[in-house]
Design a protein around this motif. Structure first.
Motif, mmCIF file in Angstrom:
data_model
loop_
_atom_site.group_PDB
_atom_site.id
_atom_site.type_symbol
_atom_site.label_atom_id
_atom_site.label_comp_id
_atom_site.label_asym_id
_atom_site.label_seq_id
_atom_site.Cartn_x
_atom_site.Cartn_y
_atom_site.Cartn_z
ATOM 1 N N UNK A 1 -5.379 11.560 2.536
ATOM 2 C CA UNK A 1 -4.378 10.515 2.363
ATOM 3 C C UNK A 1 -4.820 9.671 1.170
ATOM 4 N N UNK A 2 -4.119 9.838 0.062
ATOM 5 C CA UNK A 2 -4.437 9.082 -1.150
ATOM 6 C C UNK A 2 -3.664 7.771 -1.136
ATOM 7 N N UNK B 1 -9.224 7.046 -0.546
ATOM 8 C CA UNK B 1 -8.758 8.197 0.213
ATOM 9 C C UNK B 1 -9.300 8.165 1.642
ATOM 10 N N UNK B 2 -8.432 8.569 2.558
ATOM 11 C CA UNK B 2 -8.806 8.743 3.955
ATOM 12 C C UNK B 2 -8.642 10.223 4.302
ATOM 13 N N UNK B 3 -9.535 10.728 5.127
ATOM 14 C CA UNK B 3 -9.526 12.150 5.467
ATOM 15 C C UNK B 3 -9.402 12.337 6.976
ATOM 16 N N UNK C 1 3.957 16.965 12.434
ATOM 17 C CA UNK C 1 3.869 16.292 11.132
ATOM 18 C C UNK C 1 2.828 15.188 11.287
ATOM 19 N N UNK C 2 1.871 15.169 10.387
ATOM 20 C CA UNK C 2 0.776 14.198 10.431
ATOM 21 C C UNK C 2 1.006 13.113 9.377
ATOM 22 N N UNK C 3 0.865 11.869 9.832
ATOM 23 C CA UNK C 3 1.080 10.705 8.975
ATOM 24 C C UNK C 3 -0.180 9.859 8.904
ATOM 25 N N UNK D 1 0.867 -1.173 0.000
ATOM 26 C CA UNK D 1 0.000 0.000 0.000
ATOM 27 C C UNK D 1 0.909 1.229 0.000
ATOM 28 N N UNK D 2 0.664 2.126 -0.935
ATOM 29 C CA UNK D 2 1.402 3.389 -0.963
ATOM 30 C C UNK D 2 0.461 4.503 -0.514
ATOM 31 N N UNK D 3 0.982 5.390 0.316
ATOM 32 C CA UNK D 3 0.166 6.439 0.916
ATOM 33 C C UNK D 3 0.816 7.799 0.706
ATOM 34 N N UNK D 4 0.005 8.780 0.322
ATOM 35 C CA UNK D 4 0.505 10.139 0.126
ATOM 36 C C UNK D 4 -0.446 11.113 0.801
ATOM 37 N N UNK D 5 0.063 11.835 1.802
ATOM 38 C CA UNK D 5 -0.737 12.816 2.522
ATOM 39 C C UNK D 5 -0.664 14.179 1.846
ATOM 40 N N UNK D 6 -1.710 14.952 2.045
ATOM 41 C CA UNK D 6 -1.743 16.335 1.576
ATOM 42 C C UNK D 6 -2.704 17.123 2.445
ATOM 43 N N UNK D 7 -2.660 18.442 2.297
ATOM 44 C CA UNK D 7 -3.608 19.284 2.998
ATOM 45 C C UNK D 7 -3.064 20.016 4.215
#
Length: 127
Positions: free
Chosen positions: A22-23, A78-80, A93-95, A2-8
């Motif tokens: 989190x895409x 996506x997770x929010x 920093x949020x992961x 699983x690859x995860x990329x946070x934004x926002x």
């Protein structure tokens, strides 16, 4: 995998709001519980919120209960994390992370039970 990329993430004044995303990619994402953690400078990584693979059983750290809401859209992979009434002590920093196991109803606050992690996104709350 699983690859995860946070934004926002970003800079916000105390009392403001931010929505983290989190895409995810990978076949097992929709079958895994997902969590958000954070790490402030000089501190250990701490649990923020998590929910199971179907969006149920949400769990929150006491420090964010009533202010943060975790959700997921499996159709969008996506997770929010909706963060309201932000405080300077929320600066970190949020992961996002994907929990070990498939189709589990239980969600864990223990980072050692999470197998996959994003790179993190910085949230800074000014007073």
């Amino acid at each position: 995998q699983v690859q995860l990329v946070e934004s926002g993430g970003g800079l916000v004044q105390a009392g403001g709001s931010l929505r983290l995303s989190c895409a995810a990619s990978g076949r097992t994402f929709i079958s895994r519980a997902m969590g958000w953690f954070r790490q402030a400078p000089g501190k250990e990584r701490e649990f923020v919120a998590a929910l199971n693979w179907s969006g149920g059983n949400p769990r929150y750290a006491d420090s964010v209960k009533g202010r943060f809401v975790i959700s997921r859209d499996n159709a969008k992979n996506t997770v929010y994390l909706q963060m309201n009434s932000l405080k300077p002590e929320d600066t970190a920093v949020y992961y996002c992370a994907a929990m070990r196991g498939i189709l589990t109803r239980y969600v864990s606050p223990d980072p050692n039970e999470y197998d996959y992690w994003g790179q993190g996104t910085q949230v800074t709350v000014s007073s």
